[in-house]
Design a protein around this motif. Structure first.
Motif, PDB file in Angstrom:
ATOM      1  N   ARG A  36       1.122  -1.322   0.324  1.00 30.88           N
ATOM      2  CA  ARG A  36      -0.243  -0.249   0.359  1.00 30.88           C
ATOM      3  C   ARG A  36       0.785   1.453  -0.117  1.00 30.88           C
ATOM      4  NH1 ARG A  36      -4.512   0.059   4.826  1.00 30.88           N
ATOM      5  NH2 ARG A  36      -5.109   1.593   3.328  1.00 30.88           N
ATOM      6  N   ALA A  39       2.320   1.847  -3.063  1.00 30.51           N
ATOM      7  CA  ALA A  39       1.844   2.468  -4.000  1.00 30.51           C
ATOM      8  C   ALA A  39       0.887   4.162  -4.740  1.00 30.51           C
ATOM      9  CB  ALA A  39       0.245   1.392  -4.325  1.00 30.51           C
ATOM     10  N   GLU A  40       0.903   4.270  -2.943  1.00 25.67           N
ATOM     11  CA  GLU A  40       0.868   5.410  -2.702  1.00 25.67           C
ATOM     12  C   GLU A  40       1.718   6.287  -3.436  1.00 25.67           C
ATOM     13  OE1 GLU A  40      -1.675   8.506  -1.151  1.00 25.67           O
ATOM     14  OE2 GLU A  40      -2.027   6.755  -1.846  1.00 25.67           O
ATOM     15  N   ARG A  41       2.818   5.894  -2.329  1.00 26.24           N
ATOM     16  CA  ARG A  41       4.177   6.693  -3.367  1.00 26.24           C
ATOM     17  C   ARG A  41       4.213   6.494  -4.674  1.00 26.24           C
ATOM     18  NH1 ARG A  41       8.520   3.299  -2.658  1.00 26.24           N
ATOM     19  NH2 ARG A  41       7.847   2.805  -4.754  1.00 26.24           N
ATOM     20  N   ASP A  42       3.873   5.499  -5.042  1.00 24.90           N
ATOM     21  CA  ASP A  42       3.870   5.955  -7.108  1.00 24.90           C
ATOM     22  C   ASP A  42       2.780   6.797  -7.893  1.00 24.90           C
ATOM     23  OD1 ASP A  42       5.459   4.093  -6.701  1.00 24.90           O
ATOM     24  OD2 ASP A  42       4.825   2.026  -7.515  1.00 24.90           O
ATOM     25  N   ARG A  43       1.388   6.788  -6.493  1.00 21.00           N
ATOM     26  CA  ARG A  43       0.404   7.848  -7.134  1.00 21.00           C
ATOM     27  C   ARG A  43       0.861   9.177  -7.037  1.00 21.00           C
ATOM     28  NH1 ARG A  43      -3.857  11.236  -4.994  1.00 21.00           N
ATOM     29  NH2 ARG A  43      -3.116  10.405  -3.229  1.00 21.00           N
ATOM     30  N   LEU A  44       1.736   9.389  -5.220  1.00 21.91           N
ATOM     31  CA  LEU A  44       2.194  10.775  -5.817  1.00 21.91           C
ATOM     32  C   LEU A  44       3.117  11.243  -6.136  1.00 21.91           C
ATOM     33  CD1 LEU A  44       2.201  10.994  -1.576  1.00 21.91           C
ATOM     34  CD2 LEU A  44       0.251  12.034  -2.872  1.00 21.91           C
ATOM     35  N   ARG A  45       3.867  10.634  -6.997  1.00 16.62           N
ATOM     36  CA  ARG A  45       5.082  11.051  -7.816  1.00 16.62           C
ATOM     37  C   ARG A  45       4.430  10.793  -8.997  1.00 16.62           C
ATOM     38  NH1 ARG A  45      10.181  12.307  -7.759  1.00 16.62           N
ATOM     39  NH2 ARG A  45      10.515  12.808 -10.016  1.00 16.62           N
ATOM     40  N   SER A  46       3.354   9.915  -9.556  1.00 20.03           N
ATOM     41  CA  SER A  46       2.901  10.580 -10.795  1.00 20.03           C
ATOM     42  C   SER A  46       2.375  11.467 -10.560  1.00 20.03           C
ATOM     43  CB  SER A  46       1.809   8.856 -10.639  1.00 20.03           C
ATOM     44  OG  SER A  46       0.864   9.662 -12.458  1.00 20.03           O
ATOM     45  N   LEU A  47       1.416  12.060  -9.934  1.00 20.57           N
ATOM     46  CA  LEU A  47       0.985  13.459  -9.856  1.00 20.57           C
ATOM     47  C   LEU A  47       2.355  14.376 -10.088  1.00 20.57           C
ATOM     48  CD1 LEU A  47      -0.996  12.695  -7.012  1.00 20.57           C
ATOM     49  CD2 LEU A  47      -1.781  12.979  -9.161  1.00 20.57           C
ATOM     50  N   GLU A  50       3.434  14.224 -13.566  1.00 18.35           N
ATOM     51  CA  GLU A  50       2.517  15.941 -14.186  1.00 18.35           C
ATOM     52  C   GLU A  50       1.981  16.923 -14.278  1.00 18.35           C
ATOM     53  OE1 GLU A  50      -2.206  15.253 -14.717  1.00 18.35           O
ATOM     54  OE2 GLU A  50      -1.837  13.932 -13.579  1.00 18.35           O
TER      55      GLU A  50
END
Length: 113
Positions: A36, A39-47, A50
């Protein structure tokens, strides 16, 4: 922390976490928590990536961050910048007769420190 159960391929380790105020423990599956967190680190890095691409589409992200930091004052420079912005706002509201009195009071408070 101490692992309180054996680790097997089908059973990840559990570790105790103190839960105030009763001093009880919460069993945490470290493997699931790690997934988890990743996944959250990857989501924040993607944001972040972007957002940085929107600001500087051709720039390397680290260069965009440096440019943003250079464009903003540090904590020591914030009071001076705030005073400048208040002065600008007071002048603008006075120019258009929009009731600069509350901002004038703010300017006086800033001058007093």
């Amino acid at each position: 922390m101490t692992i309180i159960s054996a680790t097997t391929p089908d059973r990840p380790p559990f570790v105790p976490c103190p839960c105030p105020p009763h001093g009880t423990a919460l069993r945490v599956r470290c493997g699931a928590l790690t997934v988890r967190v990743d996944a959250e680190r990857d989501r924040l890095r993607s944001l972040l990536d972007e957002s940085l691409r929107r600001i500087g589409p051709e720039a390397v992200p680290v260069d965009t961050v440096r440019a943003l930091q250079a464009d903003h004052r540090d904590a020591d420079g914030l009071p001076a910048e705030l005073a400048e912005l208040v002065e600008e706002t007071v002048g603008w509201t006075a120019l258009f007769d929009l009731g600069a009195r509350p901002l004038g009071l703010l300017r006086t408070a800033l001058e007093r420190g």
